[in-house]
Design a protein around this motif. Structure first.
Motif, PDB file in Angstrom:
ATOM      1  N   UNK A 147       0.832  -1.210   0.000  1.00 11.86           N
ATOM      2  CA  UNK A 147       0.000   0.000   0.000  1.00 11.86           C
ATOM      3  C   UNK A 147       0.865   1.257   0.000  1.00 11.86           C
ATOM      4  N   UNK A 148       1.844   1.287   0.912  1.00  5.55           N
ATOM      5  CA  UNK A 148       2.696   2.471   1.027  1.00  5.55           C
ATOM      6  C   UNK A 148       3.534   2.685  -0.223  1.00  5.55           C
TER       7      UNK A 148
ATOM      8  N   UNK B   9      -4.399  14.957  -0.470  1.00  5.30           N
ATOM      9  CA  UNK B   9      -5.175  14.676   0.755  1.00  5.30           C
ATOM     10  C   UNK B   9      -5.384  13.163   0.943  1.00  5.30           C
ATOM     11  N   UNK B  10      -5.386  12.775   2.208  1.00  6.85           N
ATOM     12  CA  UNK B  10      -5.410  11.363   2.560  1.00  6.85           C
ATOM     13  C   UNK B  10      -6.562  10.561   1.934  1.00  6.85           C
ATOM     14  N   UNK B  11      -7.815  11.083   1.975  1.00 13.03           N
ATOM     15  CA  UNK B  11      -8.909  10.273   1.402  1.00 13.03           C
ATOM     16  C   UNK B  11      -8.717  10.018  -0.095  1.00 13.03           C
TER      17      UNK B  11
ATOM     18  N   UNK C 107      -8.447   6.443  -2.038  1.00  8.47           N
ATOM     19  CA  UNK C 107      -9.318   6.081  -3.155  1.00  8.47           C
ATOM     20  C   UNK C 107      -8.488   5.644  -4.364  1.00  8.47           C
ATOM     21  N   UNK C 108      -7.453   6.418  -4.660  1.00  5.52           N
ATOM     22  CA  UNK C 108      -6.656   6.103  -5.847  1.00  5.52           C
ATOM     23  C   UNK C 108      -5.890   4.799  -5.693  1.00  5.52           C
ATOM     24  N   UNK C 109      -5.351   4.578  -4.488  1.00  3.99           N
ATOM     25  CA  UNK C 109      -4.586   3.345  -4.278  1.00  3.99           C
ATOM     26  C   UNK C 109      -5.511   2.134  -4.374  1.00  3.99           C
TER      27      UNK C 109
ATOM     28  N   UNK D  76       1.299   3.978 -12.183  1.00  4.93           N
ATOM     29  CA  UNK D  76       0.053   4.468 -12.769  1.00  4.93           C
ATOM     30  C   UNK D  76      -0.718   5.430 -11.875  1.00  4.93           C
ATOM     31  N   UNK D  77      -0.672   5.226 -10.535  1.00  3.62           N
ATOM     32  CA  UNK D  77      -1.515   6.066  -9.666  1.00  3.62           C
ATOM     33  C   UNK D  77      -1.184   7.535  -9.779  1.00  3.62           C
TER      34      UNK D  77
END
Lengths: 357, 632
Positions: free
Chosen positions: A99-100, A112-114, A118-120, A154-155
């Motif tokens: 994830x990281x 921003x965190x949210x 979402x993107x990850x 890609x993200x």
């Protein structure tokens, strides 16, 4: 993830890179149209990786310019270029979870965190990595690591994706599967990509266009079909896997084509020779020839070796002057193989797409 | 059970001869163990008490067990346990090698360390049972409380500063393109291989009360170097190279791909440094901090020379053990040193085992020069140059000091200081003998343990590895104290023999010999050994003809490393040597305290020359700069 990315073309304008006296890349000019995938193909040391690293911003060009879209990026550092690279070693950060790793580029941009989350999650879904996000990279298989590396690139929604021999650490079967996945994602997102490989089959199967490089030069740019049918020179012909290059005598030529004599047989070319002169050479593709029992018309020779690989049987035939010709027979009948030492007659094609020189 | 042990498992081609060999092995080992037990445990009949009843005096006797029945029991268990593994029973060579490993580690590592604890909890020399008396005595002595605080202060300050500066030095010398890196690396590593107290001596030559710089050049008389800041400064000179060495190995092995990937994903250089580079070197930074901390708290020579009466635990322990001969109080003091060292070791072990990232994958590019802005690069380079200049100045002052009449007063060139060395020749011979001996013993042990740990599978391998590496974290002073306590009295009486010093040095430095050999062993493709076994060579033959030749460089590197470290040691020597076995460093130390600076400089100079020759030999032998060989 959006259906398409804001992508852009890449233009290399007389790009050179010298390391001391070595010209690793020598005045390479190349345009990668927006949304297409171009392979840089060539043997090791041909300058393909250096070219890619210059696009990514890891090497400063000695001369020339790099444009992404209309924007010149030649002197920009890597972290402000709109490029994302998939490394040969994957370069997954070993001290971070999956994830990281994927979130890294987004956090570096202080998103921003949210939205990061979402993107990850989106990327995890696209790359079929759900359930893996808490693992650390060494716990993943080679194919999964490859997917994480691609997801991580890609993200950040780059305008350009760069691949540096991304499949060379995988085994043969996985390599074929992963290149299909890479191609599918690239097509779906329509993202401009440059892909470096030394594997001709990989390049042909994945690329819109292939740029063959040798000793720092761009030798030929074309679709896989063009490269195969009309190789620019002997190097390209050999590198794309056409082994039979034979000398020919020019009998007649005009704008519509030419006629040459090879081993006493006449063959038509749909194109005239590139340079004038009585001596020329051409490529006889293994699948364009046939073997007949000795006595038939054709070039007499005898079978030196045969290799049965399933869908085809590959013969190596020694003809009169000692030259070895590779001849493929597709869909072979195992009862009718020509065994080693058999005298045969090689049927040459009546027509070839082009002459080599 | 005996029947099961005597018959070999079915898969082995059972022949009479093999069975006979196996039975003989058990008999011989049992005999050896019995002999050892007879030597280590003796029962004596001693007078207990006398009773006078009328005119008749009755003398009561009692049996007294002297020696170490517990040690014998441990050894018996250590020898017996490997027999229970079927795999080991099939491989007699492996079995014997493992038994030898267990035995030697039990006697020379675990037992002396255990004895420190045993003695520290004892009320007096003849007392038995558990007692906290020694710690009550320590609490009552204000000197000890102060020494404890002082030790922790010196240790923490030295560790933090040495790690920070060492990290910067390592980064500059591994990953930037500054000129003269090769020589700078060699010069800045030198203090690591010289006797540490030679540094404080050289500092006194330069900055002492009659120091060349403070007195003769700057005419400062109000300031003096003696005290805690002096100790920390001296400690930094030898601890910075240690930290730098550990970190440069890691900096050099970080894949450039990782940092490039981070930059490519949008991380600015400082962001990448914070999120990728720094986390990757964290384990190495912890290791460096641990080792410099242990070095600083264990050091005995520097606080004695430059402390100016500033008491630390090591000097206190020396006074209690050697001058007052209070073993129990000395042991309690040693425990105060041992506990923080072991805690630090456990912490470092725990963290690095959880997070160790230095894995080299194919296609990874390492050790490439990083582009740094000039305002960062050149100050870093200045720091390296400053350190190198200080080191050169220190060694220069020692060599020059040896050839002047009286440093601080009369700088006329002379050779007469060298004549003082002739009286030290027996000690030099002792030191050479002990150091060569411990080098060879430690080198052989290193190869043996490395072979067991990397190539062989057996239960308890991790414990063996841990025991063999444990000494790494033990302060040299504690090792000296532990050996004295364990082997001083009956039935050993080893104090004052060369044997105890050789063994102490060999096992103290075993971890480095082991790590060097393990690293070399990992380089060797296991299929080479498998090919040899497959072709019918026995384990022993394979080891002699394949494994050892491939490891010989690592072996000699280990031997010379242990040799150098033994030649320059003072912390362990001061406890273990005696009149007949007096070592050169101990003599040199006394000359530094009692003799003239120039006499002492001649002593230190000779030692530095011997070390430099050994280093040259080491480089020649391995074809590498000695700096690379000292990476652990």
């Amino acid at each position: 993830m959006p259906e398409t990315f804001a992508t852009a073309s890449i233009t290399l304008d007389s790009l050179s890179k010298h390391f001391g006296a070595t010209r690793a890349v020598d005045t390479v000019s190349l345009r990668v149209p927006a949304g297409s995938l171009v392979c840089l193909l060539g043997p090791s040391g041909c300058g393909k990786t250096t070219t890619l690293r210059m696009i990514g911003g890891f090497e400063d060009p000695t001369a020339g310019r790099i444009l992404i879209g209309d924007e010149e990026v030649t002197t920009l550092p890597p972290y402000v270029r709109p490029t994302a690279m998939v490394f040969q070693s994957y370069a997954l950060f070993p001290h971070m979870s999956v994830y990281d790793n994927i979130a890294y580029g987004l956090r570096a941009r202080r998103m921003p965190r949210p939205e990061i989350k979402a993107r990850v999650e989106d990327a995890l879904a696209i790359m079929e990595l759900h359930g893996q996000q808490r693992k650390s990279p060494p716990q993943l298989s080679g194919g999964q690591q490859q997917r994480v590396a691609l997801a991580r690139a890609l993200v950040t929604r780059p305008k350009v994706l760069l691949f540096d021999e991304p499949l060379s650490n995988l085994d043969a079967q996985l390599r074929v599967r992963m290149r299909g996945e890479i191609r599918a994602v690239q097509r779906r997102l329509g993202i401009t990509s440059v892909y470096v490989t030394h594997d001709q089959e990989e390049a042909f199967s994945i690329a819109d266009q292939v740029a063959v490089m040798n000793k720092g030069h761009l030798v030929q740019l074309g679709t896989p079909r063009e490269l195969y049918r009309q190789p620019a020179d002997r190097f390209v012909a050999e590198f794309v896997g056409l082994s039979n290059i034979v000398p020919a005598e020019l009998l007649d030529s005009n704008d519509a084509g030419a006629v040459v004599r090879v081993y006493g047989q006449t063959i038509r070319s749909r194109r005239p020779p590139r340079r004038p002169g009585p001596d020329t050479s051409l490529v006889l593709r293994p699948e364009a020839m046939r073997l007949e029992p000795a006595g038939a018309s054709g070039v007499p020779g005898h079978v030196q070796t045969l290799a049965f690989v399933g869908p085809l049987v590959r013969y190596v035939v020694a003809v009169q002057d000692g030259t070895l010709l590779t001849v493929d027979q597709h869909n072979p009948d195992p009862d009718e193989f020509f065994v080693e030492g058999t005298a045969v007659s090689v049927q040459l094609p009546a027509e070839v797409p082009a002459l080599l020189s | 059970m005996a029947g099961k042990l005597l018959t070999l498992p079915q898969r082995w081609p059972v022949t009479r001869q093999r069975q006979a060999t196996f039975a003989a092995l058990i008999v011989v080992e049992a005999l050896l163990l019995a002999l050892l037990a007879a030597r280590l445990v003796q029962v004596r009949v001693v007078e207990d008490r006398r009773e006078l009843v009328g005119n008749v005096e009755t003398i009561h006797f009692r049996r007294e067990v002297i020696g170490d029945p517990l040690l014998v029991a441990l050894l018996a268990v250590g020898v017996a346990v490997p027999f229970f593994s079927g795999r080991l029973r099939r491989e007699p060579v492996l079995l014997v090698a493992l038994q030898a490993g267990i035995l030697s580690l039990t006697i020379f590592v675990l037992w002396p360390l255990g004895q420190v604890f045993a003695q520290g909890f004892r009320a007096g020399p003849l007392a038995t049972g558990f007692s906290l008396l020694q710690f009550e005595r320590l609490l009552e002595t204000p000197m000890v409380a102060r020494a404890t605080r002082n030790t922790l202060y010196i240790g923490a300050m030295s560790a933090v500063l040495a790690t920070v500066i060492g990290t910067l030095i390592a980064y500059t010398l591994s990953l930037t393109d500054v000129p003269g890196k090769r020589w700078l690396r060699i010069i800045t590593t030198l203090p690591l291989v010289s006797p540490p107290f030679a540094v404080s001596f050289a500092i006194l030559l330069l900055f002492g009360r009659r120091g060349l710089i403070t007195y003769d050049l700057l005419h400062i008389t109000s300031w003096n170097i003696y005290g805690p800041h002096g100790i920390i400064f001296v400690q930094l000179i030898s601890d910075i190279p240690l930290a730098a060495l550990i970190l440069s190995a890691v900096f050099a092995s970080i894949s450039r791909d990782l940092e490039e990937a981070a930059e490519d994903l949008g991380g600015s250089p400082l962001y990448v440094l914070r999120t990728v580079t720094f986390p990757l070197v964290t384990p190495a930074i912890l290791t460096a901090a641990l080792l410099t901390f242990i070095n600083a708290i264990a050091d005995f020579g520097n606080p004695m020379l430059i402390g100016g009466g500033y008491q630390v635990l090591a000097t206190q322990a020396f006074i209690q053990m050697i001058e007052l001969f209070d073993l129990q109080l000395g042991a309690a003091l040693a425990m105060l040193l041992l506990v923080p060292a072991l805690l630090a070791f456990a912490l470092q072990h725990w963290i690095t085992s959880k997070r160790s990232y230095v894995t080299v994958t194919s296609g990874a590019r390492t050790g490439q020069v990083r582009k740094l802005p000039g305002w960062i690069k050149w100050p870093l380079y200045g720091l390296v140059l400053l350190l190198a200049a200080i080191d050169l100045l220190l060694y220069g002052s020692i060599l020059v000091g040896a050839f002047v009449r009286a440093w601080g007063f009369d700088y006329t060139p002379t050779l007469e200081n060298l004549s003082g060395l002739s009286s030290a020749m027996p000690m030099l011979r002792n030191s050479l003998f002990v150091s060569v001996g411990s080098g060879l013993l430690g080198g052989v042990a290193g190869i043996l343990f490395a072979w067991l740990v990397t190539r062989q599978k057996f239960p308890g391998r991790g414990a063996l590895d841990f025991s063999a590496t444990l000494m790494y974290a033990i302060p040299g002073t504690v090792i000296g104290i532990g050996y004295i306590i364990a082997f001083n009295a009956a039935p050993y009486f080893w104090t004052g023999t060369f044997f105890i010093i050789i063994v102490a040095y060999a096992f103290r430095r075993l971890p480095v010999g082991l790590r060097t050999a393990v690293a070399a062993q990992r380089q060797v493709d296991p299929s080479l050994e498998e090919a040899s076994l497959d072709l019918g060579a026995s384990r022993l033959r394979t080891f002699a003809l394949i494994t050892f030749p491939l490891l010989s460089r690592a072996f000699f590197a280990g031997v010379i490393y242990i040799f150098i470290r033994s030649m320059t040691d003072l912390s362990t020597a001061i406890f273990l040597n005696a009149g007949r076995t007096q070592l050169y460093t101990v003599r040199m130390f006394r000359v530094m305290i009692t003799g003239t600076p120039s006499e002492a400089a001649a002593f230190a100079g000779l030692l530095v020359v011997i070390i430099l020759i050994s280093l040259g030999l080491l480089s020649k032998l391995t074809g590498k700069s000695f700096v690379d060989l000292f990476r652990i």
